[in-house]
Design a protein around this motif. Sequence first.
Motif, PDB file in Angstrom:
ATOM      1  N   MET A   1      -8.189   8.843 -23.999  1.00 37.12           N
ATOM      2  CA  MET A   1      -8.202   7.452 -24.385  1.00 37.12           C
ATOM      3  C   MET A   1      -7.427   7.277 -25.688  1.00 37.12           C
ATOM      4  O   MET A   1      -7.250   8.237 -26.427  1.00 37.12           O
ATOM      5  CB  MET A   1      -9.633   6.975 -24.590  1.00 37.12           C
ATOM      6  N   PRO A   2      -6.993   6.067 -25.972  1.00 34.29           N
ATOM      7  CA  PRO A   2      -6.266   5.837 -27.217  1.00 34.29           C
ATOM      8  C   PRO A   2      -7.123   6.198 -28.427  1.00 34.29           C
ATOM      9  O   PRO A   2      -8.335   5.951 -28.434  1.00 34.29           O
ATOM     10  CB  PRO A   2      -5.969   4.338 -27.195  1.00 34.29           C
ATOM     11  N   THR A   3      -6.510   6.777 -29.420  1.00 38.31           N
ATOM     12  CA  THR A   3      -7.218   7.185 -30.618  1.00 38.31           C
ATOM     13  C   THR A   3      -7.718   5.958 -31.369  1.00 38.31           C
ATOM     14  O   THR A   3      -6.956   5.011 -31.547  1.00 38.31           O
ATOM     15  CB  THR A   3      -6.278   7.987 -31.542  1.00 38.31           C
ATOM     16  N   ARG A  18     -16.609   3.040 -29.060  1.00 44.36           N
ATOM     17  CA  ARG A  18     -16.297   3.543 -27.716  1.00 44.36           C
ATOM     18  C   ARG A  18     -17.188   2.892 -26.667  1.00 44.36           C
ATOM     19  O   ARG A  18     -16.714   2.494 -25.597  1.00 44.36           O
ATOM     20  CB  ARG A  18     -16.440   5.061 -27.671  1.00 44.36           C
ATOM     21  N   ALA A  22     -16.044   0.364 -23.651  1.00 45.06           N
ATOM     22  CA  ALA A  22     -16.380   0.675 -22.263  1.00 45.06           C
ATOM     23  C   ALA A  22     -17.087  -0.507 -21.607  1.00 45.06           C
ATOM     24  O   ALA A  22     -16.789  -0.874 -20.465  1.00 45.06           O
ATOM     25  CB  ALA A  22     -17.252   1.933 -22.191  1.00 45.06           C
ATOM     26  N   SER A  25     -14.552  -3.376 -21.095  1.00 50.61           N
ATOM     27  CA  SER A  25     -13.644  -3.112 -19.975  1.00 50.61           C
ATOM     28  C   SER A  25     -14.367  -3.250 -18.639  1.00 50.61           C
ATOM     29  O   SER A  25     -13.794  -3.751 -17.665  1.00 50.61           O
ATOM     30  CB  SER A  25     -12.997  -1.737 -20.103  1.00 50.61           C
ATOM     31  N   TYR A  47      -6.997   0.187 -23.986  1.00 55.51           N
ATOM     32  CA  TYR A  47      -8.086   0.929 -23.347  1.00 55.51           C
ATOM     33  C   TYR A  47      -8.169   0.573 -21.863  1.00 55.51           C
ATOM     34  O   TYR A  47      -8.215   1.445 -20.994  1.00 55.51           O
ATOM     35  CB  TYR A  47      -9.393   0.585 -24.073  1.00 55.51           C
ATOM     36  N   ARG A  50      -5.131   1.738 -19.826  1.00 52.76           N
ATOM     37  CA  ARG A  50      -5.201   3.172 -19.539  1.00 52.76           C
ATOM     38  C   ARG A  50      -6.101   3.431 -18.324  1.00 52.76           C
ATOM     39  O   ARG A  50      -5.773   4.252 -17.464  1.00 52.76           O
ATOM     40  CB  ARG A  50      -5.739   3.890 -20.777  1.00 52.76           C
ATOM     41  N   LEU A  51      -7.211   2.705 -18.240  1.00 54.28           N
ATOM     42  CA  LEU A  51      -8.106   2.869 -17.098  1.00 54.28           C
ATOM     43  C   LEU A  51      -7.446   2.389 -15.803  1.00 54.28           C
ATOM     44  O   LEU A  51      -7.632   2.997 -14.743  1.00 54.28           O
ATOM     45  CB  LEU A  51      -9.414   2.120 -17.336  1.00 54.28           C
ATOM     46  N   ARG A  65     -12.915  10.730 -14.398  1.00 56.43           N
ATOM     47  CA  ARG A  65     -12.667  10.383 -15.801  1.00 56.43           C
ATOM     48  C   ARG A  65     -13.116   8.970 -16.097  1.00 56.43           C
ATOM     49  O   ARG A  65     -13.715   8.687 -17.132  1.00 56.43           O
ATOM     50  CB  ARG A  65     -11.184  10.519 -16.137  1.00 56.43           C
ATOM     51  N   VAL A  66     -12.795   8.057 -15.184  1.00 56.97           N
ATOM     52  CA  VAL A  66     -13.191   6.663 -15.381  1.00 56.97           C
ATOM     53  C   VAL A  66     -14.709   6.528 -15.263  1.00 56.97           C
ATOM     54  O   VAL A  66     -15.327   5.787 -16.026  1.00 56.97           O
ATOM     55  CB  VAL A  66     -12.458   5.747 -14.379  1.00 56.97           C
ATOM     56  N   LEU A  69     -16.581   7.060 -18.373  1.00 55.96           N
ATOM     57  CA  LEU A  69     -16.539   5.992 -19.365  1.00 55.96           C
ATOM     58  C   LEU A  69     -17.294   4.745 -18.904  1.00 55.96           C
ATOM     59  O   LEU A  69     -17.988   4.103 -19.676  1.00 55.96           O
ATOM     60  CB  LEU A  69     -15.083   5.626 -19.666  1.00 55.96           C
TER      61      LEU A  69
END
Length: 183
Positions: A1-3, A18, A22, A25, A47, A50-51, A65-66, A69
């Motif tokens: 994920m983006p920093t 975070r 989540a 999103s 964010y 990216r998902l 991975r998704v 989150l």
Amino acid sequence: MPTPAKGPRLGGGAAHERLMLANLSAALFEHKRITTTLTKAKRLSPYAERLVTFAKRGDLSSRRRVLGLISDKGIVHELFTDIAKAVENRDGGYTRITKIGNRKGDNAPMAVIELVLEPVSAKQAVVKEATTAAATAAPAEEAAAPVGADVEESAVEEAPVEEASEVPAEEAPAEEAPADEGK
């Protein structure tokens, strides 16, 4: 994920940020459009994009991975089936942020963040189609156009026709001009 950005976070700590991203999103994927503060919308955009990129891949590791989150399997399923299919021809820019003014209570700048599910613009599709058609037609034209004499003859034939059409056009205003002077 983006920093996460350095400095102040959106709610106190990095872990809380975070979790907040989540949840935002998940709400975005469920409702396709949410209203939030401008700062949260700007943090949510990369964010969520990216998902969506993971969803476009569609493999099992991306889904896991998704799911790590976003814990709601129904929303993840909708992301991987509906949203990924809707944006499969788009190369990015899956979200749109629109400012809507300030909130009444604390005057915080508000924004609407939404998923861009419309197909890629017709102009881009036409340009892509034209470039592929030109690329396939160019080799065919090179093979069919080695005869240069036909092209020169057609250019020579067109030139006298244009000169002949210009002469009557110049004479017509000259005839009308004396009629105007007589009045």
